[in-house]
Scaffold this motif. Structure first.
Motif, PDB file in Angstrom:
ATOM      1  N   GLY A 111     -15.114  -2.466 -13.436  1.00 62.71           N
ATOM      2  CA  GLY A 111     -14.782  -1.044 -13.571  1.00 62.71           C
ATOM      3  C   GLY A 111     -14.028  -0.471 -12.397  1.00 62.71           C
ATOM      4  N   MET A 112     -13.624  -1.314 -11.451  1.00 62.64           N
ATOM      5  CA  MET A 112     -12.867  -0.781 -10.313  1.00 62.64           C
ATOM      6  C   MET A 112     -11.389  -0.679 -10.692  1.00 62.64           C
ATOM      7  SD  MET A 112     -14.778  -2.582  -7.107  1.00 62.64           S
ATOM      8  CE  MET A 112     -14.253  -1.350  -5.912  1.00 62.64           C
ATOM      9  N   VAL A 113     -10.683   0.249 -10.032  1.00 60.37           N
ATOM     10  CA  VAL A 113      -9.269   0.420 -10.358  1.00 60.37           C
ATOM     11  C   VAL A 113      -8.386   0.136  -9.148  1.00 60.37           C
ATOM     12  CG1 VAL A 113      -9.565   2.009 -12.306  1.00 60.37           C
ATOM     13  CG2 VAL A 113      -9.432   2.917  -9.988  1.00 60.37           C
ATOM     14  N   ASP A 114      -7.187  -0.322  -9.459  1.00 62.03           N
ATOM     15  CA  ASP A 114      -6.192  -0.692  -8.459  1.00 62.03           C
ATOM     16  C   ASP A 114      -5.536   0.584  -7.914  1.00 62.03           C
ATOM     17  OD1 ASP A 114      -4.118  -1.777  -7.065  1.00 62.03           O
ATOM     18  OD2 ASP A 114      -3.397  -3.045  -8.693  1.00 62.03           O
ATOM     19  N   THR A 115      -5.549   0.739  -6.585  1.00 63.77           N
ATOM     20  CA  THR A 115      -4.890   1.917  -6.005  1.00 63.77           C
ATOM     21  C   THR A 115      -3.408   1.628  -5.730  1.00 63.77           C
ATOM     22  OG1 THR A 115      -5.354   1.196  -3.767  1.00 63.77           O
ATOM     23  CG2 THR A 115      -7.025   2.595  -4.818  1.00 63.77           C
ATOM     24  N   HIS A 116      -3.007   0.372  -5.948  1.00 66.48           N
ATOM     25  CA  HIS A 116      -1.631  -0.084  -5.693  1.00 66.48           C
ATOM     26  C   HIS A 116      -1.266  -0.006  -4.209  1.00 66.48           C
ATOM     27  CE1 HIS A 116      -1.051  -0.589  -9.927  1.00 66.48           C
ATOM     28  NE2 HIS A 116      -1.491   0.644 -10.131  1.00 66.48           N
ATOM     29  N   GLN A 117      -2.283   0.048  -3.338  1.00 66.45           N
ATOM     30  CA  GLN A 117      -2.013  -0.040  -1.898  1.00 66.45           C
ATOM     31  C   GLN A 117      -2.325  -1.466  -1.478  1.00 66.45           C
ATOM     32  OE1 GLN A 117      -3.798   3.303   0.439  1.00 66.45           O
ATOM     33  NE2 GLN A 117      -4.486   3.953  -1.577  1.00 66.45           N
ATOM     34  N   THR A 118      -1.335  -2.154  -0.949  1.00 67.67           N
ATOM     35  CA  THR A 118      -1.533  -3.556  -0.571  1.00 67.67           C
ATOM     36  C   THR A 118      -1.152  -3.781   0.893  1.00 67.67           C
ATOM     37  OG1 THR A 118       0.696  -4.174  -1.229  1.00 67.67           O
ATOM     38  CG2 THR A 118      -1.003  -4.381  -2.920  1.00 67.67           C
ATOM     39  N   PHE A 119      -1.681  -4.861   1.475  1.00 73.22           N
ATOM     40  CA  PHE A 119      -1.292  -5.248   2.833  1.00 73.22           C
ATOM     41  C   PHE A 119      -1.598  -6.732   3.024  1.00 73.22           C
ATOM     42  CE2 PHE A 119      -5.688  -3.901   2.923  1.00 73.22           C
ATOM     43  CZ  PHE A 119      -6.313  -4.831   3.720  1.00 73.22           C
ATOM     44  N   ILE A 120      -1.030  -7.286   4.091  1.00 72.29           N
ATOM     45  CA  ILE A 120      -1.234  -8.713   4.391  1.00 72.29           C
ATOM     46  C   ILE A 120      -2.077  -8.832   5.649  1.00 72.29           C
ATOM     47  CG2 ILE A 120      -0.075 -10.924   4.918  1.00 72.29           C
ATOM     48  CD1 ILE A 120       1.124 -10.019   2.364  1.00 72.29           C
ATOM     49  N   LYS A 121      -3.118  -9.676   5.614  1.00 68.28           N
ATOM     50  CA  LYS A 121      -3.913  -9.948   6.824  1.00 68.28           C
ATOM     51  C   LYS A 121      -4.189 -11.441   6.901  1.00 68.28           C
ATOM     52  CE  LYS A 121      -8.455  -9.286   8.770  1.00 68.28           C
ATOM     53  NZ  LYS A 121      -9.838  -9.070   8.366  1.00 68.28           N
ATOM     54  N   GLU A 122      -3.946 -12.027   8.059  1.00 69.13           N
ATOM     55  CA  GLU A 122      -4.167 -13.464   8.254  1.00 69.13           C
ATOM     56  C   GLU A 122      -3.513 -14.278   7.126  1.00 69.13           C
ATOM     57  OE1 GLU A 122      -5.865 -14.724  10.962  1.00 69.13           O
ATOM     58  OE2 GLU A 122      -6.331 -12.709  11.718  1.00 69.13           O
ATOM     59  N   GLY A 123      -2.323 -13.853   6.706  1.00 72.09           N
ATOM     60  CA  GLY A 123      -1.584 -14.593   5.691  1.00 72.09           C
ATOM     61  C   GLY A 123      -2.074 -14.390   4.262  1.00 72.09           C
ATOM     62  N   LYS A 124      -3.078 -13.531   4.061  1.00 74.96           N
ATOM     63  CA  LYS A 124      -3.583 -13.298   2.704  1.00 74.96           C
ATOM     64  C   LYS A 124      -3.232 -11.875   2.269  1.00 74.96           C
ATOM     65  CE  LYS A 124      -7.714 -16.015   3.800  1.00 74.96           C
ATOM     66  NZ  LYS A 124      -7.324 -17.360   3.402  1.00 74.96           N
ATOM     67  N   GLU A 125      -2.890 -11.727   0.966  1.00 72.24           N
ATOM     68  CA  GLU A 125      -2.558 -10.385   0.485  1.00 72.24           C
ATOM     69  C   GLU A 125      -3.803  -9.673  -0.041  1.00 72.24           C
ATOM     70  OE1 GLU A 125       1.141  -8.943  -1.982  1.00 72.24           O
ATOM     71  OE2 GLU A 125      -0.646  -8.799  -3.237  1.00 72.24           O
ATOM     72  N   PHE A 126      -3.939  -8.413   0.340  1.00 75.89           N
ATOM     73  CA  PHE A 126      -5.084  -7.603  -0.087  1.00 75.89           C
ATOM     74  C   PHE A 126      -4.606  -6.384  -0.868  1.00 75.89           C
ATOM     75  CE2 PHE A 126      -6.610 -10.132   3.350  1.00 75.89           C
ATOM     76  CZ  PHE A 126      -7.953 -10.358   3.077  1.00 75.89           C
ATOM     77  N   THR A 127      -5.443  -5.937  -1.802  1.00 76.91           N
ATOM     78  CA  THR A 127      -5.177  -4.740  -2.604  1.00 76.91           C
ATOM     79  C   THR A 127      -6.400  -3.839  -2.501  1.00 76.91           C
ATOM     80  OG1 THR A 127      -3.917  -6.044  -4.183  1.00 76.91           O
ATOM     81  CG2 THR A 127      -4.729  -3.921  -4.976  1.00 76.91           C
ATOM     82  N   ILE A 128      -6.177  -2.547  -2.281  1.00 81.80           N
ATOM     83  CA  ILE A 128      -7.321  -1.631  -2.211  1.00 81.80           C
ATOM     84  C   ILE A 128      -7.747  -1.262  -3.630  1.00 81.80           C
ATOM     85  CG2 ILE A 128      -8.159   0.603  -1.373  1.00 81.80           C
ATOM     86  CD1 ILE A 128      -6.173   0.341   0.957  1.00 81.80           C
ATOM     87  N   MET A 129      -9.021  -1.530  -3.927  1.00 84.44           N
ATOM     88  CA  MET A 129      -9.605  -1.230  -5.243  1.00 84.44           C
ATOM     89  C   MET A 129     -10.690  -0.183  -5.038  1.00 84.44           C
ATOM     90  SD  MET A 129      -8.140  -3.583  -7.269  1.00 84.44           S
ATOM     91  CE  MET A 129      -9.145  -3.537  -8.740  1.00 84.44           C
ATOM     92  N   GLU A 130     -10.871   0.693  -6.041  1.00 80.93           N
ATOM     93  CA  GLU A 130     -11.897   1.718  -5.885  1.00 80.93           C
ATOM     94  C   GLU A 130     -12.597   2.044  -7.195  1.00 80.93           C
ATOM     95  OE1 GLU A 130      -9.658   5.036  -4.343  1.00 80.93           O
ATOM     96  OE2 GLU A 130      -9.168   5.752  -6.350  1.00 80.93           O
ATOM     97  N   THR A 131     -13.792   2.595  -7.040  1.00 83.16           N
ATOM     98  CA  THR A 131     -14.565   3.075  -8.180  1.00 83.16           C
ATOM     99  C   THR A 131     -14.823   4.553  -7.948  1.00 83.16           C
ATOM    100  OG1 THR A 131     -15.705   0.986  -8.437  1.00 83.16           O
ATOM    101  CG2 THR A 131     -16.771   2.872  -9.399  1.00 83.16           C
ATOM    102  N   LEU A 132     -14.533   5.347  -8.931  1.00 81.50           N
ATOM    103  CA  LEU A 132     -14.820   6.785  -8.834  1.00 81.50           C
ATOM    104  C   LEU A 132     -15.781   7.128  -9.951  1.00 81.50           C
ATOM    105  CD1 LEU A 132     -11.111   7.908  -8.582  1.00 81.50           C
ATOM    106  CD2 LEU A 132     -12.735   7.956  -6.716  1.00 81.50           C
ATOM    107  N   TRP A 133     -16.668   8.062  -9.713  1.00 82.16           N
ATOM    108  CA  TRP A 133     -17.505   8.524 -10.827  1.00 82.16           C
ATOM    109  C   TRP A 133     -17.832   9.986 -10.662  1.00 82.16           C
ATOM    110  CZ3 TRP A 133     -19.418   4.118  -8.131  1.00 82.16           C
ATOM    111  CH2 TRP A 133     -20.219   4.441  -7.028  1.00 82.16           C
TER     112      TRP A 133
END
Ligand SMILES: CC(C)(COP(=O)(O)OP(=O)(O)OC[C@H]1O[C@@H](n2cnc3c(N)ncnc32)[C@H](O)[C@@H]1OP(=O)(O)O)[C@@H](O)C(=O)NCCC(=O)NCCS
Length: 134
Positions: free
Chosen positions: A112-134
């Motif tokens: 049920g988490m949603v993609d905020t479409h904010q991404t970044f690279i750390k230690e060669g790995k790509e990350f995406t910020i995911m969130e849950t709102l209620w």
């Protein structure tokens, strides 16, 4: 399967083995660990899955979710996340979020988490910020 609050130091071995095996052991010990809430899943008294939660104002960030390899794919981390969502609701928090490894995005979407479409690279790995709102 039993979910319990644990000490930060109990998370370090699984964090290291599963998430950052190529880094020194100290790499997985966070300065913020002392102020976090840590939860673990036990199967027959063995700690098999862990997560750490950090609350700031009305938001909770969870970090370092990991399940021992031989216990993955059995729904254990899903139960653990549903547990922390419940804890967050009980604390009346407004949001739970995480920096997800982008290749794990669909796992969080199923919960049920949603993609905020904010991404970044750390230690060669790509990350995406995911969130849950209620
Ligand atoms: C990501 C990770 C924590 C998931 O842990 P897990 O305990 O295997 O998680 P689950 O078993 O709940 O879910 C894993 C998959 O098994 C599926 N699954 C299999 N059997 C299941 C069952 N009985 N019940 C629920 N889900 C099941 C889930 O749908 C999920 O599918 P998906 O990956 O295609 O979305 C684990 O793979 C891990 O430790 N990976 C390495 C570290 C890492 O990448 N951490 C996350 C950083 S963002």
């Amino acid at each position: 399967m039993v979910i319990k609050a644990i000490e930060a130091s109990q998370t370090w071995q699984i964090r290291h083995e599963i998430m950052w095996p190529d880094q020194p052991f100290e790499f997985v010990q966070l300065q913020e660990d002392n102020s976090g809430l840590h939860f673990g899943v036990f199967v027959h008294d063995q700690l098999v899955s862990i997560v750490s939660c950090f609350i700031k104002n009305t938001e909770m960030q969870f970090r370092k979710l990991a399940t021992l390899e031989e216990y993955q794919g059995k729904g254990i981390a899903s139960e653990l996340l549903n547990h922390i969502f419940k804890v967050a609701k009980e604390k009346d928090l407004k949001k739970v979020w995480c920096n997800a490894r982008t290749n794990k995005k669909s796992f969080y979407e199923k919960l049920g988490m949603v993609d905020t479409h904010q991404t970044f690279i750390k230690e060669g790995k790509e990350f995406t910020i995911m969130e849950t709102l209620w």
